[in-house]
Design a protein around this motif. Structure first.
Motif, PDB file in Angstrom:
ATOM      1  N   GLN A   1     -70.036 -80.697  -6.127  1.00 19.34           N
ATOM      2  CA  GLN A   1     -68.835 -80.484  -5.322  1.00 19.34           C
ATOM      3  C   GLN A   1     -68.206 -79.142  -5.706  1.00 19.34           C
ATOM      4  N   VAL A   2     -67.867 -78.372  -4.716  1.00 17.80           N
ATOM      5  CA  VAL A   2     -67.251 -77.064  -4.933  1.00 17.80           C
ATOM      6  C   VAL A   2     -65.741 -77.209  -4.876  1.00 17.80           C
ATOM      7  N   GLN A   3     -65.068 -76.592  -5.819  1.00 16.15           N
ATOM      8  CA  GLN A   3     -63.602 -76.550  -5.783  1.00 16.15           C
ATOM      9  C   GLN A   3     -63.137 -75.107  -5.758  1.00 16.15           C
ATOM     10  N   LEU A   4     -62.170 -74.838  -4.914  1.00 19.32           N
ATOM     11  CA  LEU A   4     -61.579 -73.518  -4.792  1.00 19.32           C
ATOM     12  C   LEU A   4     -60.090 -73.637  -5.088  1.00 19.32           C
ATOM     13  N   VAL A   5     -59.591 -72.802  -5.987  1.00 24.08           N
ATOM     14  CA  VAL A   5     -58.188 -72.867  -6.387  1.00 24.08           C
ATOM     15  C   VAL A   5     -57.562 -71.488  -6.236  1.00 24.08           C
ATOM     16  N   GLU A   6     -56.606 -71.383  -5.316  1.00 26.19           N
ATOM     17  CA  GLU A   6     -55.902 -70.126  -5.087  1.00 26.19           C
ATOM     18  C   GLU A   6     -54.696 -70.001  -6.003  1.00 26.19           C
ATOM     19  N   SER A   7     -54.335 -68.769  -6.302  1.00 22.35           N
ATOM     20  CA  SER A   7     -53.136 -68.478  -7.075  1.00 22.35           C
ATOM     21  C   SER A   7     -52.652 -67.090  -6.713  1.00 22.35           C
ATOM     22  N   GLY A   8     -51.425 -66.773  -7.132  1.00 23.94           N
ATOM     23  CA  GLY A   8     -50.902 -65.438  -6.940  1.00 23.94           C
ATOM     24  C   GLY A   8     -49.898 -65.286  -5.822  1.00 23.94           C
ATOM     25  N   GLY A   9     -49.655 -66.357  -5.081  1.00 29.21           N
ATOM     26  CA  GLY A   9     -48.666 -66.264  -4.017  1.00 29.21           C
ATOM     27  C   GLY A   9     -47.254 -66.182  -4.574  1.00 29.21           C
ATOM     28  N   GLY A  10     -46.295 -65.930  -3.685  1.00 32.30           N
ATOM     29  CA  GLY A  10     -44.914 -65.844  -4.117  1.00 32.30           C
ATOM     30  C   GLY A  10     -44.045 -65.199  -3.069  1.00 32.30           C
ATOM     31  N   LEU A  11     -42.835 -64.838  -3.499  1.00 30.30           N
ATOM     32  CA  LEU A  11     -41.860 -64.196  -2.625  1.00 30.30           C
ATOM     33  C   LEU A  11     -41.808 -62.712  -2.946  1.00 30.30           C
ATOM     34  N   VAL A  12     -41.907 -61.883  -1.931  1.00 30.92           N
ATOM     35  CA  VAL A  12     -41.893 -60.438  -2.125  1.00 30.92           C
ATOM     36  C   VAL A  12     -41.125 -59.794  -0.979  1.00 30.92           C
ATOM     37  N   GLN A  13     -40.521 -58.654  -1.242  1.00 32.35           N
ATOM     38  CA  GLN A  13     -39.818 -57.925  -0.187  1.00 32.35           C
ATOM     39  C   GLN A  13     -40.808 -57.159   0.678  1.00 32.35           C
ATOM     40  N   ALA A  14     -40.407 -56.905   1.881  1.00 32.83           N
ATOM     41  CA  ALA A  14     -41.236 -56.107   2.790  1.00 32.83           C
ATOM     42  C   ALA A  14     -41.570 -54.773   2.141  1.00 32.83           C
ATOM     43  N   GLY A  15     -42.820 -54.369   2.277  1.00 31.66           N
ATOM     44  CA  GLY A  15     -43.298 -53.145   1.649  1.00 31.66           C
ATOM     45  C   GLY A  15     -43.906 -53.358   0.281  1.00 31.66           C
ATOM     46  N   GLY A  16     -43.726 -54.548  -0.266  1.00 29.85           N
ATOM     47  CA  GLY A  16     -44.257 -54.867  -1.579  1.00 29.85           C
ATOM     48  C   GLY A  16     -45.714 -55.277  -1.553  1.00 29.85           C
ATOM     49  N   SER A  17     -46.192 -55.682  -2.729  1.00 32.07           N
ATOM     50  CA  SER A  17     -47.613 -56.032  -2.884  1.00 32.07           C
ATOM     51  C   SER A  17     -47.756 -57.349  -3.636  1.00 32.07           C
ATOM     52  N   LEU A  18     -48.856 -58.021  -3.359  1.00 29.49           N
ATOM     53  CA  LEU A  18     -49.265 -59.208  -4.096  1.00 29.49           C
ATOM     54  C   LEU A  18     -50.783 -59.202  -4.196  1.00 29.49           C
ATOM     55  N   ARG A  19     -51.300 -59.820  -5.243  1.00 26.36           N
ATOM     56  CA  ARG A  19     -52.748 -60.022  -5.336  1.00 26.36           C
ATOM     57  C   ARG A  19     -53.028 -61.503  -5.472  1.00 26.36           C
ATOM     58  N   LEU A  20     -53.762 -62.030  -4.519  1.00 26.58           N
ATOM     59  CA  LEU A  20     -54.181 -63.415  -4.553  1.00 26.58           C
ATOM     60  C   LEU A  20     -55.535 -63.533  -5.231  1.00 26.58           C
ATOM     61  N   SER A  21     -55.719 -64.635  -5.944  1.00 24.19           N
ATOM     62  CA  SER A  21     -56.997 -64.928  -6.579  1.00 24.19           C
ATOM     63  C   SER A  21     -57.479 -66.293  -6.116  1.00 24.19           C
ATOM     64  N   CYS A  22     -58.778 -66.452  -6.074  1.00 26.82           N
ATOM     65  CA  CYS A  22     -59.379 -67.732  -5.717  1.00 26.82           C
ATOM     66  C   CYS A  22     -60.519 -67.981  -6.702  1.00 26.82           C
ATOM     67  N   PRO A  88     -42.946 -58.991   7.019  1.00 28.63           N
ATOM     68  CA  PRO A  88     -42.488 -60.379   7.206  1.00 28.63           C
ATOM     69  C   PRO A  88     -43.496 -61.225   7.995  1.00 28.63           C
ATOM     70  N   GLU A  89     -44.215 -60.618   8.912  1.00 29.31           N
ATOM     71  CA  GLU A  89     -45.189 -61.383   9.700  1.00 29.31           C
ATOM     72  C   GLU A  89     -46.428 -61.776   8.901  1.00 29.31           C
ATOM     73  N   ASP A  90     -46.537 -61.312   7.670  1.00 34.28           N
ATOM     74  CA  ASP A  90     -47.623 -61.768   6.788  1.00 34.28           C
ATOM     75  C   ASP A  90     -47.282 -63.088   6.106  1.00 34.28           C
ATOM     76  N   THR A  91     -46.064 -63.563   6.285  1.00 34.12           N
ATOM     77  CA  THR A  91     -45.648 -64.823   5.685  1.00 34.12           C
ATOM     78  C   THR A  91     -46.496 -65.974   6.203  1.00 34.12           C
TER      79      THR A  91
END
Length: 127
Positions: A1-22, A88-91
């Motif tokens: 069985q394969v499991q995928l676990v995402e992390s790295g989300g959060g609240l950020v202001q427009a123009g900011g950056s985030l890095r998601l991991s899986c 904001p539309e990336d929410t």
């Protein structure tokens, strides 16, 4: 069985950056394409980006091209989504998924081309 676990989300202001991991379980991670999708409230799940098994080929939705970068580290069984110039539309809730073997690059933007999904991580971009 394969499991995928995402992390790295959060609240950020427009123009900011985030890095998601899986992070993926299993010894065959490097054999499969991987993708990121997102789903905003009241909307269908939509394709964001995909990467082939080696990381040598990447695909993006027009709405994120030039702002998001997908990559993978097969030694760590992890796929990433670097998100810059956020709007904001990336929410949305962002999901990673493993590509089915029988589908080629042309199908990577379709939900049915993936067989395993993570639980999702929330990304909220404030204006």
């Amino acid at each position: 069985q394969v499991q995928l676990v995402e992390s790295g989300g959060g609240l950020v202001q427009a123009g900011g950056s985030l890095r998601l991991s899986c992070a993926a379980s299993g010894r065959t991670f490097s054999s499969y394409a991987m993708g990121w999708f997102r789903q905003a409230p009241g909307k269908e799940r939509e394709f964001v980006a995909a990467v082939n098994w080696s990381g040598g080929s990447t695909y993006y939705a027009d709405s994120v091209k030039g702002r998001f970068t997908i990559s993978r580290d097969n030694a760590k069984n992890t796929v990433y989504l670097q998100m810059n110039s956020l709007k904001p539309e990336d929410t949305a809730v962002y999901y990673c998924a493993r590509g089915r073997e029988k589908f080629g690059p042309a199908s990577r933007r379709f939900v049915d081309a993936y067989d395993y999904w993570g639980q999702g991580t929330q990304v909220t971009v404030s204006s």
